[in-house]
Design a protein around this motif. Structure first.
Motif, PDB file in Angstrom:
ATOM      1  N   ASP A  84      84.763  71.359  58.183  1.00  0.00           N
ATOM      2  CA  ASP A  84      84.141  72.227  59.188  1.00  0.00           C
ATOM      3  C   ASP A  84      85.012  72.272  60.435  1.00  0.00           C
ATOM      4  O   ASP A  84      86.152  71.785  60.440  1.00  0.00           O
ATOM      5  N   SER A  85      84.503  72.854  61.506  1.00  0.00           N
ATOM      6  CA  SER A  85      85.288  73.009  62.735  1.00  0.00           C
ATOM      7  C   SER A  85      85.625  71.672  63.381  1.00  0.00           C
ATOM      8  O   SER A  85      86.568  71.589  64.169  1.00  0.00           O
ATOM      9  N   ASN A  86      84.855  70.624  63.061  1.00  0.00           N
ATOM     10  CA  ASN A  86      85.132  69.283  63.588  1.00  0.00           C
ATOM     11  C   ASN A  86      85.959  68.439  62.632  1.00  0.00           C
ATOM     12  O   ASN A  86      86.050  67.226  62.790  1.00  0.00           O
ATOM     13  N   LEU A  87      86.539  69.113  61.608  1.00  0.00           N
ATOM     14  CA  LEU A  87      87.382  68.457  60.605  1.00  0.00           C
ATOM     15  C   LEU A  87      86.613  67.392  59.831  1.00  0.00           C
ATOM     16  O   LEU A  87      87.169  66.367  59.443  1.00  0.00           O
ATOM     17  N   ARG A  88      85.340  67.656  59.614  1.00  0.00           N
ATOM     18  CA  ARG A  88      84.512  66.795  58.780  1.00  0.00           C
ATOM     19  C   ARG A  88      84.078  67.583  57.546  1.00  0.00           C
ATOM     20  O   ARG A  88      84.006  68.818  57.590  1.00  0.00           O
ATOM     21  N   GLU A 140      82.237  69.727  54.972  1.00  0.00           N
ATOM     22  CA  GLU A 140      81.126  70.668  55.082  1.00  0.00           C
ATOM     23  C   GLU A 140      79.874  70.093  54.430  1.00  0.00           C
ATOM     24  O   GLU A 140      79.952  69.401  53.420  1.00  0.00           O
ATOM     25  N   THR A 145      95.760  70.236  57.984  1.00  0.00           N
ATOM     26  CA  THR A 145      94.657  71.003  57.421  1.00  0.00           C
ATOM     27  C   THR A 145      95.113  72.413  57.134  1.00  0.00           C
ATOM     28  O   THR A 145      96.062  72.920  57.737  1.00  0.00           O
ATOM     29  N   ASN A 170      93.803  78.620  57.005  1.00  0.00           N
ATOM     30  CA  ASN A 170      92.908  79.690  56.580  1.00  0.00           C
ATOM     31  C   ASN A 170      91.905  79.183  55.536  1.00  0.00           C
ATOM     32  O   ASN A 170      91.666  79.824  54.515  1.00  0.00           O
ATOM     33  N   ARG A 181      88.771  79.045  55.605  1.00  0.00           N
ATOM     34  CA  ARG A 181      87.603  79.899  55.464  1.00  0.00           C
ATOM     35  C   ARG A 181      87.857  81.054  54.503  1.00  0.00           C
ATOM     36  O   ARG A 181      86.924  81.674  54.001  1.00  0.00           O
ATOM     37  N   SER A 193      71.566  79.077  66.648  1.00  0.00           N
ATOM     38  CA  SER A 193      72.396  78.308  67.574  1.00  0.00           C
ATOM     39  C   SER A 193      71.777  76.931  67.724  1.00  0.00           C
ATOM     40  O   SER A 193      70.575  76.830  67.989  1.00  0.00           O
TER      41      SER A 193
END
Length: 345
Positions: free
Chosen positions: A80-84, A86, A104, A107, A109, A305
């Motif tokens: 994910d965006s926190n490099l953890r 998904e 990482t 691309n 996604r 959100s």
């Protein structure tokens, strides 16, 4: 004889009042844990998608027989965006090119991914089982967890009406009830948080007593609600890795919420005339309990959100503080006996 004169003659605190408060405290000790247990019975453990080559208990799942668990995880679960890893998606096919990359994939996604069609694997280091893991209330179904909490409190509300006991006596304001039922949003150690919250609530009630003695009713409420609002909104901007600061902020919010609730209840008693006091407080309690029951449903908005529910909680606190400005001051004034006494003020 006016009620205030009668109260001065017979005394405001006697054996009956002491016994009544004692029985109410016992009732609170019995009912409150059932609400707080939701933090543990409905806890959301760490999780990821079930993957064939990683989780199937056969040697044939790993066709090479040489890849480690970390390597298999890297080619099976995107970051994910926190490099953890998904929590709600996996690669449709193993991405073996990641075995030869030190960083990482920029691309990621754009790679072929799919939801967790085969279920999830849960971290059982803290909770061996919860209703979330038993029913797989994850990702697209996570909002059902909030619905379950709503049904719990709604059931208490119905019961309080039937037995003429209002649950708002046990709960604080809507934002803090959101905190109480969502401890995992605040910090990782929910056991420690629960203990801290219980301790600080007692201190908050003591602070309310001091405020009622030395400050006007409206001033004391507005101070406590201001601190509550600031604490709730600050939690939005404090990163998850700053656990100590998040815990301190949330603990402050719970403490001042207890003080705000006690101050509000005292003000309500002093505002309402004797002939309507029981009925009026019953209506106020019903409205408060209804709002409390709706508080878990606000968390469903986190699918849009993660900060939206807490913004709503903060805005509700602000609106509550503004309404106080419309109320008359009652400190050091006699209790009104009739509606006429209120109108004459």
């Amino acid at each position: 004889m006016a009620f205030q004169d009668l109260l001065d003659q017979v005394g405001g605190l006697g054996r009956f009042q002491i016994l009544q408060m004692g029985f109410l405290c016992v009732s609170s000790l019995i009912v409150s844990p059932h609400i707080l247990l939701e933090n543990f019975t409905a806890a959301i453990p760490g999780h990821r998608c079930w993957v064939h080559i990683l989780d199937k208990d056969t040697d044939s799942a790993n066709d090479t027989g040489t890849l480690s668990q970390d390597a298999l995880l890297r080619i099976s679960i995107p970051l994910d965006s926190n490099l953890r890893p998904e929590k709600c998606h996996r690669f449709s096919h193993p991405q073996r090119q990641f075995l030869h990359l030190n960083g990482t994939f920029a691309n990621m996604r754009e790679l072929d991914m799919e939801p967790c069609v085969d279920g999830w694997v849960y971290d059982q280091s803290t909770f061996s089982s919860t209703i979330v893991t038993e029913r797989d209330l994850m990702c697209d179904y996570q909002s059902l967890n909030s619905v379950a909490k709503f049904l719990l409190v709604a059931g208490m509300l119905v019961g309080s009406i039937m037995y003429n006991y209002l649950s708002d006596k046990l709960l604080t304001t809507i934002p803090v009830f959101g905190l109480f039922l969502h401890l995992q949003f605040v910090g990782e150690d929910i056991f420690l948080l629960q203990i801290l919250f219980d301790i600080v609530q007692l201190r908050g009630n003591y602070a309310a007593v001091l405020a009622l003695i030395h400050l006007d009713r409206r001033v004391s409420q507005m101070v406590f609600i201001f601190l509550l609002t600031v604490s709730i909104l600050l939690l939005i901007f404090i990163p998850q890795d700053m656990q100590t600061l998040r815990v301190v902020t949330a603990t402050l919010a719970v403490g001042v919420s207890g003080a705000a609730f006690s101050s509000c209840l005292s003000h309500a008693f002093e505002l309402t005339p004797t002939v309507l006091r029981v009925t009026a407080l019953g209506i106020i309690g019903f409205a408060s309990a209804t709002g409390t029951a709706l508080a878990p449903l606000v968390m469903i908005l986190s699918v849009y959100s993660p900060h939206l529910p807490w913004i709503i909680y903060g805005v509700c606190s602000i609106l509550g503080g503004l309404v106080i400005l419309l109320l008359p001051e009652t400190r050091n004034k006699p209790l009104p006996d009739s509606i006429q006494d209120v109108e004459n003020e």
